[in-house]
Scaffold this motif. Structure first.
Motif, PDB file in Angstrom:
ATOM      1  N   GLY A   1     -18.663  -1.296  -0.453  1.00  0.00           N
ATOM      2  CA  GLY A   1     -19.085  -1.579  -1.822  1.00  0.00           C
ATOM      3  C   GLY A   1     -18.166  -0.961  -2.855  1.00  0.00           C
ATOM      4  N   GLU A   2     -18.621  -0.983  -4.101  1.00  0.00           N
ATOM      5  CA  GLU A   2     -17.812  -0.450  -5.198  1.00  0.00           C
ATOM      6  C   GLU A   2     -17.878   1.067  -5.229  1.00  0.00           C
ATOM      7  N   SER A   3     -16.794   1.666  -5.669  1.00  0.00           N
ATOM      8  CA  SER A   3     -16.694   3.119  -5.739  1.00  0.00           C
ATOM      9  C   SER A   3     -16.964   3.608  -7.159  1.00  0.00           C
ATOM     10  N   ASP A   4     -17.495   4.811  -7.255  1.00  0.00           N
ATOM     11  CA  ASP A   4     -17.676   5.450  -8.555  1.00  0.00           C
ATOM     12  C   ASP A   4     -16.407   6.199  -8.976  1.00  0.00           C
ATOM     13  N   GLU A   5     -15.454   6.299  -8.047  1.00  0.00           N
ATOM     14  CA  GLU A   5     -14.199   6.998  -8.342  1.00  0.00           C
ATOM     15  C   GLU A   5     -13.326   6.162  -9.266  1.00  0.00           C
ATOM     16  N   SER A   6     -12.539   6.852 -10.074  1.00  0.00           N
ATOM     17  CA  SER A   6     -11.583   6.143 -10.939  1.00  0.00           C
ATOM     18  C   SER A   6     -10.408   5.667 -10.083  1.00  0.00           C
ATOM     19  N   VAL A   7      -9.706   4.686 -10.599  1.00  0.00           N
ATOM     20  CA  VAL A   7      -8.530   4.176  -9.887  1.00  0.00           C
ATOM     21  C   VAL A   7      -7.516   5.305  -9.703  1.00  0.00           C
ATOM     22  N   GLY A   8      -7.334   6.121 -10.722  1.00  0.00           N
ATOM     23  CA  GLY A   8      -6.388   7.239 -10.629  1.00  0.00           C
ATOM     24  C   GLY A   8      -6.767   8.220  -9.532  1.00  0.00           C
ATOM     25  N   ALA A   9      -8.054   8.519  -9.404  1.00  0.00           N
ATOM     26  CA  ALA A   9      -8.515   9.441  -8.363  1.00  0.00           C
ATOM     27  C   ALA A   9      -8.290   8.848  -6.978  1.00  0.00           C
ATOM     28  N   ILE A  10      -8.513   7.545  -6.856  1.00  0.00           N
ATOM     29  CA  ILE A  10      -8.297   6.883  -5.561  1.00  0.00           C
ATOM     30  C   ILE A  10      -6.814   6.956  -5.178  1.00  0.00           C
ATOM     31  N   PHE A  11      -5.929   6.678  -6.147  1.00  0.00           N
ATOM     32  CA  PHE A  11      -4.496   6.760  -5.873  1.00  0.00           C
ATOM     33  C   PHE A  11      -4.079   8.186  -5.530  1.00  0.00           C
ATOM     34  N   ASP A  12      -4.625   9.163  -6.240  1.00  0.00           N
ATOM     35  CA  ASP A  12      -4.294  10.560  -5.947  1.00  0.00           C
ATOM     36  C   ASP A  12      -4.701  10.927  -4.522  1.00  0.00           C
ATOM     37  N   ARG A  13      -5.882  10.479  -4.097  1.00  0.00           N
ATOM     38  CA  ARG A  13      -6.352  10.752  -2.745  1.00  0.00           C
ATOM     39  C   ARG A  13      -5.451  10.068  -1.713  1.00  0.00           C
ATOM     40  N   ALA A  14      -5.054   8.825  -2.008  1.00  0.00           N
ATOM     41  CA  ALA A  14      -4.169   8.087  -1.097  1.00  0.00           C
ATOM     42  C   ALA A  14      -2.819   8.789  -0.969  1.00  0.00           C
ATOM     43  N   LYS A  15      -2.280   9.257  -2.096  1.00  0.00           N
ATOM     44  CA  LYS A  15      -1.003   9.974  -2.071  1.00  0.00           C
ATOM     45  C   LYS A  15      -1.110  11.262  -1.248  1.00  0.00           C
ATOM     46  N   ALA A  16      -2.227  11.950  -1.376  1.00  0.00           N
ATOM     47  CA  ALA A  16      -2.429  13.194  -0.609  1.00  0.00           C
ATOM     48  C   ALA A  16      -2.473  12.892   0.892  1.00  0.00           C
TER      49      ALA A  16
END
Length: 88
Positions: free
Chosen positions: A63-78
């Motif tokens: 489903g949809e996330s409550d996370e911001s797009v920026g937070a998702i990208f930051d997590r992916a980069k980590a």
């Protein structure tokens, strides 16, 4: 150690010889072994198409996330950094 003969076009041969001249490699064999080692490591870290498909299916099902797009990208980069995946 087994022997393998490899033919290279002139510019590639020149490149290999330049790498040896810098002192980074002792021989053309040393350079090729390093390339193969790096390629194997890269392939070991790469996701298969089936793994990627499963990842997408899981994401859609969650489903949809409550996370911001920026937070998702930051997590992916980590995650990428933790796996030691080279930037490219």
């Amino acid at each position: 150690m087994a022997t393998m003969t490899v033919s290279l076009p002139g510019p590639m041969k020149d490149w290999v010889e330049q790498q040896i001249e810098t002192g980074a490699y002792a021989s053309s064999s040393d350079y090729v072994r390093d390339l193969i080692r790096r390629d194997r490591e890269r392939r070991d870290q790469a996701m298969t198409l089936d793994e990627l498909r499963q990842l997408v299916a899981d994401a859609r099902a969650s489903g949809e996330s409550d996370e911001s797009v920026g937070a998702i990208f930051d997590r992916a980069k980590a995650i990428i950094r933790s796996r030691g995946v080279p930037r490219g």
